[in-house]
Scaffold this active site. Structure first.
Site, PDB file in Angstrom:
ATOM      1  N   ASP A  64      29.626  58.698  57.923  1.00 42.08           N
ATOM      2  CA  ASP A  64      29.219  57.545  57.114  1.00 42.08           C
ATOM      3  C   ASP A  64      27.824  57.052  57.498  1.00 42.08           C
ATOM      4  O   ASP A  64      27.621  55.874  57.774  1.00 42.08           O
ATOM      5  CB  ASP A  64      30.226  56.400  57.263  1.00 42.08           C
ATOM      6  CG  ASP A  64      31.644  56.817  56.960  1.00 42.08           C
ATOM      7  OD1 ASP A  64      31.845  57.479  55.926  1.00 42.08           O
ATOM      8  OD2 ASP A  64      32.551  56.492  57.749  1.00 42.08           O
ATOM      9  N   GLU A 219      33.944  54.897  46.787  1.00 41.22           N
ATOM     10  CA  GLU A 219      33.591  54.194  48.025  1.00 41.22           C
ATOM     11  C   GLU A 219      32.152  54.510  48.399  1.00 41.22           C
ATOM     12  O   GLU A 219      31.482  55.308  47.758  1.00 41.22           O
ATOM     13  CB  GLU A 219      34.540  54.626  49.150  1.00 41.22           C
ATOM     14  CG  GLU A 219      34.514  56.110  49.403  1.00 41.22           C
ATOM     15  CD  GLU A 219      35.628  56.600  50.312  1.00 41.22           C
ATOM     16  OE1 GLU A 219      36.469  55.782  50.738  1.00 41.22           O
ATOM     17  OE2 GLU A 219      35.660  57.809  50.603  1.00 41.22           O
TER      18      GLU A 219
END
Length: 538
Positions: A64, A219
């Site tokens: 991420d 997301e």
């Protein structure tokens, strides 16, 4: 008749000799990637020294990625999950060579997922989805006037049930966070409180139902203004599960409030086959290079090495005449030209050396500590003294270190104070670890989160040096009671390729770890690490 159980017992007692891996042979497995220029301690290095680079740009468990261009500097941080201190900030000048600056988060907020690093009016912010009680998520903020800290204490923004924030300033001059969903909420001018309600923002582009993915899971929204357009880059398809699931899509609008149009080239990045070198590629951020070229930074699992976690990847991007962009790197199996216009800086950091205070939080972090356990360490010169916790490695909140090599050796000297138990592990979570433990009179074997009680070996120990060799997920253990002059080969090898998220959940990686439990402290010193040539299966 010798049974399989008898054979295991003999191996554990050292009665059956097994050959050590031939590290120096240089044998190359059939699926080996192109040759690399080794970095410090032989660790993986993206920069090949000839104007090209080979992914990953940050090896090991760095998922991420959130990246900030700050003048001529680039800063990046990653999900730190249950590691404390956490949120290590990394620095680069050229997008390829990265070194750690230090941890931004000291306070224990529980599980931490994909964060967003940004700068607004001279101040740095990190927006943090966290689950401190295990009962639900909220988004917190920390800030600093210098990227190197000190960073503020966390502020709870009260955005409950949300993850994956992405900060942007709208055309109206106001600040917003986008979150999973894809939804948005307005922030106060100081960025430390909300000033509106959470609302739906964008209904993402949907892939065909027959595609093999984990789930839809929109997301990781990351936003960027360019030429009057606000570009929204999103992940869909699930971040693990099938290798072909995760992907990168994009949309754009003239306003932070929409309407949004889908990119006609969606998905911009996707793993098409399990034969590719990088799986589950997604969660991307667009960033401008030093010379004005454009790039995409995202994460992916390495084929056959999910144990290393999601690693950070860099792919070139081209803007097209219709105002959209496309990715140019393909499956990332080959070297690519480096970003232009910057002088390479240092790369990586040495893992070997004393377990000093300066390495705490940068290299070594507790896994899932209780609040009081953050005070379990003290230093005596170059020795780290670890107070005991728990009753076994499973609940000991071990000190863990991220590694990024497919094959490596790690060793450490362990000294036991009266009543102590300590050891060296490969640790995923309390349900998944392997390793050796030592008490004053016993050597213990941990395999797949269980102690093999039948494999206990009597051995008086006050001080021991322990060595672990992980050769492409095949782990060999040795230990020495005379400072490394002679070594005892432990009789059990362990295959660990299944110790990853798709089996045990949690989105973590298999880390080198040190534990201490029992009734006394464990003294740790002289940690050594080196990457080695892969030989397993050669």
């Amino acid at each position: 008749m010798t049974t399989r159980r008898d054979l295991f017992k003999a191996m554990a007692a050292g009665a059956v000799a097994l050959p050590l891996p031939a590290f120096a042979t240089g044998a190359t497995p059939p699926s080996a990637p192109p040759a690399r220029v080794p970095g410090v301690e032989g660790q993986r290095k993206a920069d090949l020294g000839d104007g090209t680079y080979l992914n990953p740009i940050v090896a090991g468990d760095h998922p991420d990625p959130t990246i900030l261009k700050d003048g001529d500097d680039y800063y990046m941080t990653f999900s730190s999950f249950l590691a404390y201190p956490g949120l290590v900030v990394w620095h680069s000048k050229d997008l390829v060579n990265w070194t750690p600056v230090g941890p931004a988060l000291q306070q224990n907020l529980g599980d931490i997922w994909a964060v967003d690093l940004c700068k607004h009016e001279g101040r740095y912010f990190i927006y943090i989805p966290a689950n401190p009680t295990g009962q639900g998520w909220s988004i917190y903020a920390i800030w600093a006037d210098d990227i190197r800290g000190p960073w503020s204490a966390p502020v709870d923004l009260g955005i409950s049930g949300c993850i994956d924030p992405g900060h942007v300033v709208g055309e109206d001059g106001r600040r917003y966070l986008f979150v999973n969903g894809i939804r948005k909420i307005r922030l106060a001018d100081d960025g430390l409180a909300t000033a509106g309600e959470l609302e739906d923002s964008y209904r993402p582009w949907r892939y065909p139902d027959h595609w093999i993915t984990e789930n839809f899971a929109p997301e990781g929204p990351k936003l960027l203004w360019r030429d009057g357009w606000l570009y929204l880059v999103t992940a869909v398809g699930g971040t693990a599960g099938p290798a072909t699931g995760h992907m990168v899509i994009a949309a754009r609008s003239r306003s932070v409030h929409g309407p949004w149009e889908h990119c006609p080239r969606n998905p911009l990045v996707r793993t098409l086959s399990a034969h590719e070198p990088w799986w589950s590629r997604g969660h991307a951020t667009l960033v401008e290079g030093p010379a004005g070229d454009w790039w995409m930074v995202y994460h992916g699992y390495e084929n056959g090495f999910r144990t290393l976690g999601r690693q950070t990847l860099l792919e070139p991007v081209e803007w097209t005449g219709d105002g959209w962009f496309r990715a140019l790197g393909g499956d990332l199996s080959r070297p690519l030209p480096k970003p232009r216009g910057a002088t390479p800086g240092p790369n990586g950091h040495a893992l070997s050396g004393p377990l000093s205070r300066e390495r705490f939080g940068v290299q070594w972090s507790f896994h899932q500590p209780r609040p009081e356990e953050m005070q379990r360490v003290r230093w005596e010169g170059d020795t780290l003294v670890l107070a005991p916790a728990g009753r076994s490695p499973a609940d000991s909140a071990p000190l863990a270190c991220i590694v990024g090599d497919r094959a490596y050796q790690a060793e450490v000297t362990i000294e036991l104070e009266p009543g102590a138990e300590g050891g060296l592990l490969l640790y995923y979570n309390p349900k998944a670890f392997v390793g050796l433990g030592f008490t004053a009179d016993t050597v213990k074997t941990f395999q797949y989160a269980e102690e093999l009680a039948w494999a206990r070996q009597p051995r008086a120990t006050r001080q021991v040096r322990v060595r672990m060799t992980n050769d492409a997920n095949v782990v060999t253990w040795e230990y020495s009671h005379d400072g490394g002059r002679s070594w005892t080969l432990h009789g059990t090898r362990m295959e660990v390729s299944g110790m990853h998220h798709n089996v045990f959940g949690g989105f973590l990686s298999l880390r080198v770890a040190l534990y201490g439990t029992g009734g006394g402290a464990v003294r740790l010193r002289d940690f050594a690490y080196r990457a080695i040539a892969e030989t397993a299966g050669a």
